[in-house]
Write a protein that holds these residues in place. Structure first.
Motif, PDB file in Angstrom:
ATOM      1  N   GLY A  92       4.601   7.565  -0.388  1.00 14.10           N
ATOM      2  CA  GLY A  92       5.252   7.422  -1.687  1.00 14.10           C
ATOM      3  C   GLY A  92       6.759   7.259  -1.543  1.00 14.10           C
ATOM      4  N   LEU A  93       7.360   7.988  -0.600  1.00  9.18           N
ATOM      5  CA  LEU A  93       8.808   7.866  -0.357  1.00  9.18           C
ATOM      6  C   LEU A  93       9.153   6.480   0.189  1.00  9.18           C
ATOM      7  CD1 LEU A  93       9.515  11.379   1.208  1.00  9.18           C
ATOM      8  CD2 LEU A  93      10.058  10.599  -1.119  1.00  9.18           C
ATOM      9  N   VAL A  94       8.333   5.970   1.092  1.00  9.94           N
ATOM     10  CA  VAL A  94       8.538   4.618   1.632  1.00  9.94           C
ATOM     11  C   VAL A  94       8.394   3.588   0.505  1.00  9.94           C
ATOM     12  CG1 VAL A  94       7.593   2.873   3.206  1.00  9.94           C
ATOM     13  CG2 VAL A  94       7.823   5.250   3.964  1.00  9.94           C
ATOM     14  N   LEU A  95       7.415   3.804  -0.353  1.00 10.42           N
ATOM     15  CA  LEU A  95       7.187   2.891  -1.475  1.00 10.42           C
ATOM     16  C   LEU A  95       8.392   2.867  -2.416  1.00 10.42           C
ATOM     17  CD1 LEU A  95       5.310   0.964  -2.975  1.00 10.42           C
ATOM     18  CD2 LEU A  95       4.198   2.967  -3.993  1.00 10.42           C
ATOM     19  N   VAL A  96       8.975   4.021  -2.689  1.00  8.93           N
ATOM     20  CA  VAL A  96      10.163   4.079  -3.554  1.00  8.93           C
ATOM     21  C   VAL A  96      11.283   3.221  -2.964  1.00  8.93           C
ATOM     22  CG1 VAL A  96      12.019   5.600  -4.363  1.00  8.93           C
ATOM     23  CG2 VAL A  96       9.626   6.271  -4.655  1.00  8.93           C
ATOM     24  N   GLU A  97      11.468   3.279  -1.653  1.00 15.20           N
ATOM     25  CA  GLU A  97      12.502   2.453  -1.012  1.00 15.20           C
ATOM     26  C   GLU A  97      12.188   0.970  -1.152  1.00 15.20           C
ATOM     27  OE1 GLU A  97      15.495   3.407  -0.025  1.00 15.20           O
ATOM     28  OE2 GLU A  97      14.803   5.298  -0.885  1.00 15.20           O
ATOM     29  N   LYS A  98      10.907   0.589  -1.012  1.00 16.17           N
ATOM     30  CA  LYS A  98      10.516  -0.821  -1.210  1.00 16.17           C
ATOM     31  C   LYS A  98      10.844  -1.256  -2.633  1.00 16.17           C
ATOM     32  CE  LYS A  98       6.553  -0.922   1.869  1.00 16.17           C
ATOM     33  NZ  LYS A  98       5.090  -1.039   1.963  1.00 16.17           N
ATOM     34  N   LEU A  99      10.554  -0.383  -3.590  1.00 19.91           N
ATOM     35  CA  LEU A  99      10.798  -0.731  -4.997  1.00 19.91           C
ATOM     36  C   LEU A  99      12.280  -0.900  -5.271  1.00 19.91           C
ATOM     37  CD1 LEU A  99       8.218   1.630  -6.703  1.00 19.91           C
ATOM     38  CD2 LEU A  99       8.015  -0.824  -6.330  1.00 19.91           C
ATOM     39  N   ARG A 100      13.095  -0.051  -4.694  1.00 19.24           N
ATOM     40  CA  ARG A 100      14.542  -0.171  -4.894  1.00 19.24           C
ATOM     41  C   ARG A 100      15.051  -1.492  -4.308  1.00 19.24           C
ATOM     42  NH1 ARG A 100      15.613   4.423  -7.230  1.00 19.24           N
ATOM     43  NH2 ARG A 100      14.961   6.434  -6.440  1.00 19.24           N
ATOM     44  N   ARG A 101      14.472  -1.904  -3.187  1.00 16.58           N
ATOM     45  CA  ARG A 101      14.895  -3.138  -2.522  1.00 16.58           C
ATOM     46  C   ARG A 101      14.348  -4.377  -3.229  1.00 16.58           C
ATOM     47  NH1 ARG A 101      11.804  -3.563   1.958  1.00 16.58           N
ATOM     48  NH2 ARG A 101      11.036  -3.677   1.836  1.00 16.58           N
ATOM     49  N   LEU A 102      13.088  -4.343  -3.645  1.00 18.49           N
ATOM     50  CA  LEU A 102      12.420  -5.521  -4.191  1.00 18.49           C
ATOM     51  C   LEU A 102      12.523  -5.641  -5.720  1.00 18.49           C
ATOM     52  CD1 LEU A 102       9.188  -5.369  -1.997  1.00 18.49           C
ATOM     53  CD2 LEU A 102      11.136  -6.924  -1.712  1.00 18.49           C
ATOM     54  N   ALA A 103      12.700  -4.517  -6.397  1.00 16.25           N
ATOM     55  CA  ALA A 103      12.869  -4.461  -7.856  1.00 16.25           C
ATOM     56  C   ALA A 103      11.835  -5.274  -8.647  1.00 16.25           C
ATOM     57  CB  ALA A 103      14.282  -4.880  -8.232  1.00 16.25           C
ATOM     58  N   ASN A 154       0.836  -1.194   0.000  1.00 13.04           N
ATOM     59  CA  ASN A 154       0.000   0.000   0.000  1.00 13.04           C
ATOM     60  C   ASN A 154       0.872   1.245   0.000  1.00 13.04           C
ATOM     61  OD1 ASN A 154      -2.943  -0.852   0.404  1.00 13.04           O
ATOM     62  ND2 ASN A 154      -1.888  -2.055   1.959  1.00 13.04           N
ATOM     63  N   VAL A 155       0.323   2.350  -0.491  1.00 10.78           N
ATOM     64  CA  VAL A 155       1.033   3.623  -0.420  1.00 10.78           C
ATOM     65  C   VAL A 155       1.170   4.026   1.049  1.00 10.78           C
ATOM     66  CG1 VAL A 155       1.006   6.079  -1.037  1.00 10.78           C
ATOM     67  CG2 VAL A 155       0.228   4.375  -2.704  1.00 10.78           C
ATOM     68  N   VAL A 156       0.073   3.948   1.782  1.00  9.33           N
ATOM     69  CA  VAL A 156       0.055   4.260   3.217  1.00  9.33           C
ATOM     70  C   VAL A 156      -0.352   2.987   3.944  1.00  9.33           C
ATOM     71  CG1 VAL A 156      -1.067   5.642   5.024  1.00  9.33           C
ATOM     72  CG2 VAL A 156      -0.512   6.696   2.810  1.00  9.33           C
ATOM     73  N   SER A 157       0.380   2.629   4.990  1.00  8.16           N
ATOM     74  CA  SER A 157       0.103   1.355   5.662  1.00  8.16           C
ATOM     75  C   SER A 157      -1.013   1.433   6.703  1.00  8.16           C
ATOM     76  CB  SER A 157       1.379   0.826   6.317  1.00  8.16           C
ATOM     77  OG  SER A 157       1.859   1.750   7.261  1.00  8.16           O
ATOM     78  N   ARG A 158      -1.356   2.629   7.162  1.00  2.84           N
ATOM     79  CA  ARG A 158      -2.342   2.821   8.228  1.00  2.84           C
ATOM     80  C   ARG A 158      -3.772   2.657   7.711  1.00  2.84           C
ATOM     81  NH1 ARG A 158      -5.299   7.389  10.199  1.00  2.84           N
ATOM     82  NH2 ARG A 158      -4.605   8.767   8.527  1.00  2.84           N
ATOM     83  N   ALA A 159      -4.547   1.830   8.401  1.00  3.26           N
ATOM     84  CA  ALA A 159      -5.942   1.597   8.031  1.00  3.26           C
ATOM     85  C   ALA A 159      -6.831   2.768   8.439  1.00  3.26           C
ATOM     86  CB  ALA A 159      -6.458   0.309   8.684  1.00  3.26           C
ATOM     87  N   THR A 160      -7.742   3.111   7.528  1.00  2.34           N
ATOM     88  CA  THR A 160      -8.752   4.136   7.805  1.00  2.34           C
ATOM     89  C   THR A 160     -10.096   3.645   7.271  1.00  2.34           C
ATOM     90  OG1 THR A 160      -8.337   5.260   5.692  1.00  2.34           O
ATOM     91  CG2 THR A 160      -7.111   6.067   7.619  1.00  2.34           C
ATOM     92  N   ALA A 161     -11.164   4.312   7.704  1.00  8.98           N
ATOM     93  CA  ALA A 161     -12.492   3.958   7.200  1.00  8.98           C
ATOM     94  C   ALA A 161     -12.608   4.294   5.713  1.00  8.98           C
ATOM     95  CB  ALA A 161     -13.566   4.688   7.994  1.00  8.98           C
ATOM     96  N   ALA A 162     -11.951   5.359   5.273  1.00  5.20           N
ATOM     97  CA  ALA A 162     -11.974   5.760   3.862  1.00  5.20           C
ATOM     98  C   ALA A 162     -10.638   6.407   3.510  1.00  5.20           C
ATOM     99  CB  ALA A 162     -13.115   6.744   3.611  1.00  5.20           C
ATOM    100  N   ALA A 163     -10.221   6.252   2.255  1.00  3.08           N
ATOM    101  CA  ALA A 163      -8.931   6.801   1.821  1.00  3.08           C
ATOM    102  C   ALA A 163      -8.896   8.319   1.922  1.00  3.08           C
ATOM    103  CB  ALA A 163      -8.633   6.354   0.393  1.00  3.08           C
TER     104      ALA A 163
END
Length: 183
Positions: free
Chosen positions: A104-115, A83-92
């Motif tokens: 988005g910044l966290v996601l970029v790091e995941k992509l660099r690691r997981l490729a 997910n872009v944001v890991s925290r659950a909410t009732a609505a986005a």
């Protein structure tokens, strides 16, 4: 699987759902953030009425309709979920833009690691905010994140009626590019 109670749903606010990832996936599907139902049951796209699992199957990504509890079975097929944001909410729409940009910044790091070969962001608005691309549209994006190609798809939430008829065709287009040997 037992349906969560109202108390379960309320208690799920702010919880996270573990990513379903591995290095070198063909496609890493990326939701906006978990809903309360998903967080309560602990499985991605878990709310009845969410079209992710039926669309994934109808588009040819899975050999049969998977239940959200079978999400780990995506990994041997070359797919994952984050997910872009890991925290659950009732609505986005409860997420602040700053939180989406930080995700988005966290996601970029995941992509660099997981490729993964492809990142498929399931939500045009979330992609626009997270990556600063206000004019982005559904489909493959011109930019890459590292070597990962980026594809934007509609959010499969049952609330997103705009793309209801086109959802399978749009997912199938990605499958055709990401997995050409499947058809």
């Amino acid at each position: 699987m037992k349906r969560p109670t109202r108390a379960d749903l309320l208690a799920a606010a702010g919880k996270t759902v573990p990513d379903v990832t591995a290095p070198g996936l063909k496609v890493l599907f990326c939701g906006i953030n978990p809903g309360l139902y998903t967080a309560a049951i602990g499985h991605h796209f878990g709310r009845p009425g969410n079209r992710f699992w039926p669309t994934l199957h109808a588009a040819g990504f899975t050999p049969r309709l998977f239940d959200p509890s079978e999400e780990q079975q995506l990994l041997p097929l070359g797919y994952g979920i984050t997910n872009v944001v890991s925290r659950a909410t009732a609505a986005a729409d409860e997420l602040a833009d700053d939180e989406v940009r930080a995700g988005g910044l966290v996601l970029v790091e995941k992509l660099r690691r997981l490729a993964p070969t492809f990142l498929a962001v399931l939500g045009v608005g979330a992609y626009r905010v997270a990556f600063g691309r206000p004019k982005a549209a559904v489909g493959e994006q011109p930019e890459r994140i590292g070597e990962t190609r980026v594809w934007v798809l509609p959010n499969p939430s049952g609330l997103n009626v705009f793309y209801q008829q086109k959802m399978v065709a749009l997912f199938s287009e990605l499958r055709g590019v990401a997995c050409p040997s499947h058809g």
